[in-house]
Design a protein around this motif. Structure first.
Motif, mmCIF file in Angstrom:
data_model
loop_
_atom_site.group_PDB
_atom_site.id
_atom_site.type_symbol
_atom_site.label_atom_id
_atom_site.label_comp_id
_atom_site.label_asym_id
_atom_site.label_seq_id
_atom_site.Cartn_x
_atom_site.Cartn_y
_atom_site.Cartn_z
ATOM 1 N N GLU A 96 0.862 -1.171 0.000
ATOM 2 C CA GLU A 96 0.000 0.000 0.000
ATOM 3 C C GLU A 96 0.893 1.214 0.000
ATOM 4 N N SER A 97 0.558 2.196 -0.825
ATOM 5 C CA SER A 97 1.349 3.413 -0.884
ATOM 6 C C SER A 97 0.421 4.616 -0.922
ATOM 7 N N SER A 98 1.024 5.785 -0.817
ATOM 8 C CA SER A 98 0.223 7.000 -0.864
ATOM 9 C C SER A 98 0.185 7.539 -2.290
ATOM 10 N N LEU A 99 -0.627 8.548 -2.497
ATOM 11 C CA LEU A 99 -0.739 9.174 -3.811
ATOM 12 C C LEU A 99 0.559 9.876 -4.167
ATOM 13 N N ASN A 100 0.909 9.882 -5.456
ATOM 14 C CA ASN A 100 2.054 10.670 -5.887
ATOM 15 C C ASN A 100 1.574 12.092 -6.223
ATOM 16 N N ALA A 101 2.504 12.981 -6.525
ATOM 17 C CA ALA A 101 2.168 14.390 -6.758
ATOM 18 C C ALA A 101 1.192 14.573 -7.917
#
Length: 132
Positions: free
Chosen positions: A8-13
């Motif tokens: 699971e990762s966060s949103l990129n820019a």
């Protein structure tokens, strides 16, 4: 953009800027953005004509009563001859998928959307974000 994202990762820019642009003029933009603050990305798929990014958000707040998808945002992306358009999907009142679709004939598989240079014009004209 890889086919699968590690656990699971966060949103990129780029993804965050797209969702912010979609929400900027929407009546429920603020509550949708509040959901997005809790987003965990499960999968990113580059289709060759854009991408889909699947994620989950916290369900601690009540579901939103909004038609899905929503979207009124575009971006110019380095390496593509035409703009891309965005749609944000909600299921059962919770945001869960961002779609990016290329308007041109370019193959988006050559684009790394996690680090691409882009501009997203605001609805009044000036650019709201550029990434390097």
């Amino acid at each position: 953009m890889s086919a699968k994202t590690s656990p699971e990762s966060s949103l990129n820019a780029f993804e965050r800027a797209a969702i912010e642009a979609i929400c900027s003029g929407h009546p429920l933009g603020s509550p949708i953005l509040a959901q997005i603050e809790t987003a965990l990305v499960h999968e990113r798929r580059n289709t060759g004509s854009g991408f889909f990014m699947d994620f989950t958000v916290s369900r601690r707040s009540p579901p939103l009563q909004v038609a899905s998808p929503i979207g009124d945002a575009t971006a110019d992306v380095s390496g593509l001859s035409g703009p891309v358009i965005f749609l944000l999907y909600l299921s059962d009142g919770y945001a869960d998928c961002l779609e990016c679709a290329s308007v041109g004939e370019d193959d988006t598989r050559k684009i790394d959307f996690s680090s691409v240079k882009f501009t997203i014009p605001s609805k009044s004209g000036p650019i709201i974000r550029i990434s390097s």
